[in-house]
Design a protein around this motif. Structure first.
Motif, PDB file in Angstrom:
ATOM      1  N   TRP A 116       0.732  -1.266  -0.019  1.00  0.00           N
ATOM      2  CA  TRP A 116      -0.058   0.020  -0.077  1.00  0.00           C
ATOM      3  C   TRP A 116       0.910   1.188  -0.021  1.00  0.00           C
ATOM      4  O   TRP A 116       2.050   1.318   0.612  1.00  0.00           O
ATOM      5  CB  TRP A 116      -1.052  -0.153   1.244  1.00  0.00           C
ATOM      6  CG  TRP A 116      -1.766  -1.213   1.357  1.00  0.00           C
ATOM      7  CD1 TRP A 116      -1.421  -2.355   1.864  1.00  0.00           C
ATOM      8  CD2 TRP A 116      -3.129  -1.423   0.789  1.00  0.00           C
ATOM      9  NE1 TRP A 116      -2.524  -3.219   2.040  1.00  0.00           N
ATOM     10  CE2 TRP A 116      -3.416  -2.545   1.136  1.00  0.00           C
ATOM     11  CE3 TRP A 116      -3.897  -0.513  -0.020  1.00  0.00           C
ATOM     12  CZ2 TRP A 116      -4.582  -3.125   0.688  1.00  0.00           C
ATOM     13  CZ3 TRP A 116      -5.005  -0.898  -0.257  1.00  0.00           C
ATOM     14  CH2 TRP A 116      -5.523  -2.141  -0.092  1.00  0.00           C
ATOM     15  N   GLN A 117       0.354   2.325  -0.624  1.00  0.00           N
ATOM     16  CA  GLN A 117       1.246   3.693  -0.632  1.00  0.00           C
ATOM     17  C   GLN A 117       0.306   4.870  -0.408  1.00  0.00           C
ATOM     18  O   GLN A 117      -0.812   4.600  -1.096  1.00  0.00           O
ATOM     19  CB  GLN A 117       1.800   3.685  -2.184  1.00  0.00           C
ATOM     20  CG  GLN A 117       2.667   4.972  -2.145  1.00  0.00           C
ATOM     21  CD  GLN A 117       3.507   4.760  -3.269  1.00  0.00           C
ATOM     22  OE1 GLN A 117       4.628   4.112  -3.460  1.00  0.00           O
ATOM     23  NE2 GLN A 117       3.205   5.579  -4.461  1.00  0.00           N
ATOM     24  N   GLN A 119      -0.863   8.365  -0.571  1.00  0.00           N
ATOM     25  CA  GLN A 119      -0.301   9.845  -1.304  1.00  0.00           C
ATOM     26  C   GLN A 119      -1.328  10.539  -0.831  1.00  0.00           C
ATOM     27  O   GLN A 119      -2.416  10.352  -0.275  1.00  0.00           O
ATOM     28  CB  GLN A 119      -0.287   9.420  -2.566  1.00  0.00           C
ATOM     29  CG  GLN A 119       0.634   8.280  -3.367  1.00  0.00           C
ATOM     30  CD  GLN A 119       0.577   8.145  -4.582  1.00  0.00           C
ATOM     31  OE1 GLN A 119       1.428   7.466  -5.145  1.00  0.00           O
ATOM     32  NE2 GLN A 119      -0.124   8.758  -5.283  1.00  0.00           N
ATOM     33  N   TRP A 124      -3.132   3.889  -2.448  1.00  0.00           N
ATOM     34  CA  TRP A 124      -2.711   3.319  -3.683  1.00  0.00           C
ATOM     35  C   TRP A 124      -2.366   1.769  -3.325  1.00  0.00           C
ATOM     36  O   TRP A 124      -1.630   1.529  -2.194  1.00  0.00           O
ATOM     37  CB  TRP A 124      -1.662   3.877  -4.473  1.00  0.00           C
ATOM     38  CG  TRP A 124      -2.224   5.076  -5.027  1.00  0.00           C
ATOM     39  CD1 TRP A 124      -2.362   6.168  -4.316  1.00  0.00           C
ATOM     40  CD2 TRP A 124      -2.395   5.394  -6.429  1.00  0.00           C
ATOM     41  NE1 TRP A 124      -2.932   7.240  -5.251  1.00  0.00           N
ATOM     42  CE2 TRP A 124      -2.957   6.818  -6.407  1.00  0.00           C
ATOM     43  CE3 TRP A 124      -2.425   4.788  -7.606  1.00  0.00           C
ATOM     44  CZ2 TRP A 124      -3.451   7.450  -7.624  1.00  0.00           C
ATOM     45  CZ3 TRP A 124      -2.742   5.476  -8.627  1.00  0.00           C
ATOM     46  CH2 TRP A 124      -3.359   6.782  -8.815  1.00  0.00           C
ATOM     47  N   ARG A 126      -0.497  -1.848  -4.960  1.00  0.00           N
ATOM     48  CA  ARG A 126       0.239  -2.211  -6.049  1.00  0.00           C
ATOM     49  C   ARG A 126      -0.479  -3.767  -6.094  1.00  0.00           C
ATOM     50  O   ARG A 126      -0.351  -4.632  -5.348  1.00  0.00           O
ATOM     51  CB  ARG A 126       1.616  -2.702  -5.755  1.00  0.00           C
ATOM     52  CG  ARG A 126       2.601  -3.378  -6.890  1.00  0.00           C
ATOM     53  CD  ARG A 126       3.831  -3.717  -6.715  1.00  0.00           C
ATOM     54  NE  ARG A 126       3.813  -4.539  -5.626  1.00  0.00           N
ATOM     55  CZ  ARG A 126       4.939  -4.876  -4.608  1.00  0.00           C
ATOM     56  NH1 ARG A 126       6.035  -3.875  -4.667  1.00  0.00           N
ATOM     57  NH2 ARG A 126       4.893  -5.598  -3.721  1.00  0.00           N
ATOM     58  N   ASP A 132       2.935  -2.004 -10.789  1.00  0.00           N
ATOM     59  CA  ASP A 132       2.029  -0.833 -11.004  1.00  0.00           C
ATOM     60  C   ASP A 132       1.035  -0.543  -9.990  1.00  0.00           C
ATOM     61  O   ASP A 132       0.727  -1.422  -9.591  1.00  0.00           O
ATOM     62  CB  ASP A 132       1.088  -0.920 -12.446  1.00  0.00           C
ATOM     63  CG  ASP A 132       2.245  -1.023 -13.826  1.00  0.00           C
ATOM     64  OD1 ASP A 132       3.213  -0.361 -13.839  1.00  0.00           O
ATOM     65  OD2 ASP A 132       1.571  -1.630 -14.766  1.00  0.00           O
ATOM     66  N   LEU A 133       0.639   0.768  -9.569  1.00  0.00           N
ATOM     67  CA  LEU A 133      -0.166   0.942  -8.494  1.00  0.00           C
ATOM     68  C   LEU A 133      -1.361   1.525  -9.194  1.00  0.00           C
ATOM     69  O   LEU A 133      -1.631   1.834 -10.323  1.00  0.00           O
ATOM     70  CB  LEU A 133       0.476   2.214  -7.825  1.00  0.00           C
ATOM     71  CG  LEU A 133       1.779   2.097  -7.108  1.00  0.00           C
ATOM     72  CD1 LEU A 133       2.433   3.053  -6.465  1.00  0.00           C
ATOM     73  CD2 LEU A 133       1.532   0.863  -5.997  1.00  0.00           C
ATOM     74  N   LYS A 134      -2.537   1.093  -8.364  1.00  0.00           N
ATOM     75  CA  LYS A 134      -3.643   1.568  -8.691  1.00  0.00           C
ATOM     76  C   LYS A 134      -4.463   2.213  -7.440  1.00  0.00           C
ATOM     77  O   LYS A 134      -3.937   1.606  -6.337  1.00  0.00           O
ATOM     78  CB  LYS A 134      -4.611   0.529  -9.299  1.00  0.00           C
ATOM     79  CG  LYS A 134      -5.470  -0.504  -8.362  1.00  0.00           C
ATOM     80  CD  LYS A 134      -6.437  -1.414  -9.122  1.00  0.00           C
ATOM     81  CE  LYS A 134      -6.952  -2.213  -7.753  1.00  0.00           C
ATOM     82  NZ  LYS A 134      -7.977  -2.990  -8.392  1.00  0.00           N
ATOM     83  N   ILE A 135      -5.371   3.272  -7.720  1.00  0.00           N
ATOM     84  CA  ILE A 135      -5.852   3.786  -6.671  1.00  0.00           C
ATOM     85  C   ILE A 135      -6.854   2.969  -5.830  1.00  0.00           C
ATOM     86  O   ILE A 135      -7.922   2.071  -6.710  1.00  0.00           O
ATOM     87  CB  ILE A 135      -6.412   5.291  -6.861  1.00  0.00           C
ATOM     88  CG1 ILE A 135      -7.058   6.052  -5.822  1.00  0.00           C
ATOM     89  CG2 ILE A 135      -7.660   4.999  -7.832  1.00  0.00           C
ATOM     90  CD1 ILE A 135      -6.378   7.302  -5.410  1.00  0.00           C
ATOM     91  N   SER A 136      -6.754   2.578  -4.476  1.00  0.00           N
ATOM     92  CA  SER A 136      -7.696   1.861  -3.855  1.00  0.00           C
ATOM     93  C   SER A 136      -8.748   2.544  -3.162  1.00  0.00           C
ATOM     94  O   SER A 136     -10.062   2.239  -3.272  1.00  0.00           O
ATOM     95  CB  SER A 136      -6.926   0.660  -2.799  1.00  0.00           C
ATOM     96  OG  SER A 136      -7.968   0.188  -2.405  1.00  0.00           O
ATOM     97  N   PRO A 138     -10.082   6.141  -3.240  1.00  0.00           N
ATOM     98  CA  PRO A 138      -9.570   7.636  -3.950  1.00  0.00           C
ATOM     99  C   PRO A 138     -10.259   8.551  -3.426  1.00  0.00           C
ATOM    100  O   PRO A 138     -11.002   9.448  -3.756  1.00  0.00           O
ATOM    101  CB  PRO A 138     -10.316   7.344  -5.322  1.00  0.00           C
ATOM    102  CG  PRO A 138     -11.507   6.221  -5.179  1.00  0.00           C
ATOM    103  CD  PRO A 138     -10.840   5.496  -3.969  1.00  0.00           C
TER     104      PRO A 138
END
Length: 145
Positions: A116-117, A119, A124, A126, A132-136, A138
């Motif tokens: 998890w990242q 921001q 986000w 992976r 690649d990251l996707k928004i989880s 938002p």
């Protein structure tokens, strides 16, 4: 007689593991990375039904690593607070022991990390082996009341 009981116990344990989850007793990792703008700190605490991690303060680009051993119903949720005043907060399920969660959210058992990242625009994840990251989540962090 004792041999039969032992055999039944072993068969029962195997059938539970096969029926409930082929993931039981495997090692898995949760990682949370701080990518908040302006070098803001990220306060992190994760919990399961019985355990809680220490509160950790991550500097920019720091990574919190939380190894787990899966049981039949592992659920880990994490709370993140955004610095510098730590009034903005989000809580989310960081790991749910379901094959659908592991594959659809974490990106599979390989590399066995749910990454998890944090921001400023959300959390986000992976969700594939390519990184690649996707928004989880938002949404912006919500203020605590």
């Amino acid at each position: 007689m004792i041999e039969k009981i032992i055999i039944y116990c072993l068969l029962f344990a195997f059938s539970i593991q096969r029926t409930d989850s082929i993931l039981a007793f495997r090692r898995f990792n949760i990682e949370i990375s701080n990518h908040l703008e302006g070098n803001k700190q990220l306060m992190v605490q994760c919990r399961s039904g019985v355990n809680s991690t220490q509160v950790v303060f991550l500097a920019f680009s720091g990574v919190f690593k939380f190894p787990i051993i899966l049981d039949f119903k592992t659920l880990i949720w994490c709370n993140l607070w955004k610095g510098p005043d730590f009034k903005q907060h989000v809580s989310f399920d960081a790991f749910v022991e379901k094959e659908s969660f592991i594959h659809d959210v974490c990106g599979s058992m390989k590399p066995n990390v749910c990454f998890w990242q944090a921001q400023d625009d959300g959390i986000w994840v992976r969700n594939n082996p390519t990184g690649d990251l996707k928004i989880s989540l938002p949404r912006h962090y919500q203020h605590r009341h």
